[in-house]
Design an enzyme around this catalytic site. Sequence first.
Site, short mmCIF file in Angstrom:
data_model
loop_
_atom_site.label_atom_id
_atom_site.label_comp_id
_atom_site.label_asym_id
_atom_site.label_seq_id
_atom_site.Cartn_x
_atom_site.Cartn_y
_atom_site.Cartn_z
N HIS A 128 0.64 -1.26 0.05
CA HIS A 128 -0.05 0.12 0.03
C HIS A 128 0.89 1.38 -0.05
CE1 HIS A 128 -4.03 -2.01 0.32
NE2 HIS A 128 -3.46 -2.81 0.96
N THR A 129 1.89 1.02 -0.62
CA THR A 129 3.04 2.27 -0.73
C THR A 129 2.77 2.84 -2.13
OG1 THR A 129 4.77 0.88 -0.88
CG2 THR A 129 4.42 1.98 1.37
N ASP A 149 2.07 -3.27 -9.91
CA ASP A 149 1.83 -4.77 -10.49
C ASP A 149 2.29 -4.88 -11.99
OD1 ASP A 149 1.05 -5.16 -7.81
OD2 ASP A 149 -1.05 -5.14 -8.19
N ALA A 202 -5.80 -13.79 -5.22
CA ALA A 202 -4.77 -14.46 -4.44
C ALA A 202 -3.76 -13.31 -3.97
CB ALA A 202 -4.23 -15.67 -5.11
N GLY A 203 -3.73 -12.05 -4.47
CA GLY A 203 -2.88 -11.14 -4.25
C GLY A 203 -1.55 -11.43 -4.92
#
Length: 358
Positions: A14-15, A148, A103-104
Site C-alpha cells: 500500500h505504498t 503490479d 490471491a494477491g
Amino acid sequence: MFRAPGRVNLIGEHTDYNLGFVLPVAIGLKCLTASAESGDGWIRIYADDLAAGTQVHLDSLRDAQPREDWTDYVIGVARGLERSGYPLAGCNILIRSSVPQGAGLSSSAALEVAMALALTAVDDRLALAKICRDAEADFVGVPCGIMDQFASVFCESGSALLLDCRTLEQKTVRIPEGATLLAVNSGVRHAVGTSAYRKRVEECAEAVRAIRAMDPRVETLRDATPLHLRLEMRALVMRRARHVVSENARVLDFVAAAERGDVEELGRLMNASHQSLGSDYEVSCPELDALADVARQVDGVYGARMTGAGFGGCIVVLIEENAVPEFEARVPAEYFRRCGKVAEIYRCHPSAGAGELE
C-alpha cells in the site's frame, strides 16, 4: 504467443499509490496469450481457464463501457492502446493463465500485460506498463499504483526489483544465498475493487491534506516523516499514515539487509510489516494472521507477511531452502485445523518480466 508473469511483493504494501517504495518479484505463475489476425475488424478473446469469451469491434472500442467483470481488463487495455496511438487490427486471442485470481499475486496485471503484447507491438516497455496500469485505474476503476504492471514488465530472473513509484527508478536486489521464497494462498479470495481498498486510498489523501496544512512541501505520504505524524489529524488517519511512513522505511532497510546477507533482519522486517498492515492499516484478516503465525512456527522460517492488497489472498514467506519440505508438510495441515481452509503453496523462483515466446 506472449507471456506475462504474476508477482509476489516481498515488502512495501500500500505504498505504491502513495508514490513510495516497493520490492516485488516476478514468479513462475503466468498469463499466456496467443493471437492471430482476424482480418474483419473484430477483436475476439477467449479465456481458456474461464471457458468464457468476449468480442469488441474496433469501431466501437473508443466508446466501450465497463461491464464489471473480467472482460473489463482486456477491453480496457485495448481501449488504452488505441487512445495512446498504437495501431490495432482485428484479431483472435486465446488466454490461458496459471496465476490464481483473488490471491494477491497480480493476476490482473499479468492479464493486462499479456493482452497488450498480443494486441500490438509496444517497443516502449515503460509505456506498456503505464497503459496497463491506466486501464485498471481508469477503465476497471481500481485506484491502484503502478507496481503490479511494472513488475510484470520489468522484473529480472533471479532478483527482486526495488521500485521508486514516484521517479520509477529501479534497482535489482538479490535474495541472500540459502534462502528462498514461498507464497501461501489462504483460500480467502480478495477483491481489490471493494470499498475498503478505496477507503484506504481516501484516508491516505486525507492524511496528506492534514500534513500539507502545516507543511506544504509534503505532496504525498512518500514525503512524510515520523514527525509529521504528530500533527493534528484524525487518529484513524494517523494510523494509516504511520503504516505508509514506516513501511517505506522498512523497504529501504530490507534492501540494505539483503545486500549484507542478513536474513534474520529480513525476517524481522517482514513480520513488522504484517503487524503494521494488521493494526495500523487494517487490511489483514483472521485467516492471513493465522497462516502467518503457523508459518513462523516452522524451524527455518525467517519471516512471513501478507502480500497484495489484503482482505485475503496470500502470505509471502522467507525460508531456509532446506526447511521447505517440512514447511510443506506441516503448514497446510495446521492451517486447516485452525481455519478449516485449504492452503496452497507456490514456490516463488524470481522470474523474468513479460515477453514473446519463441
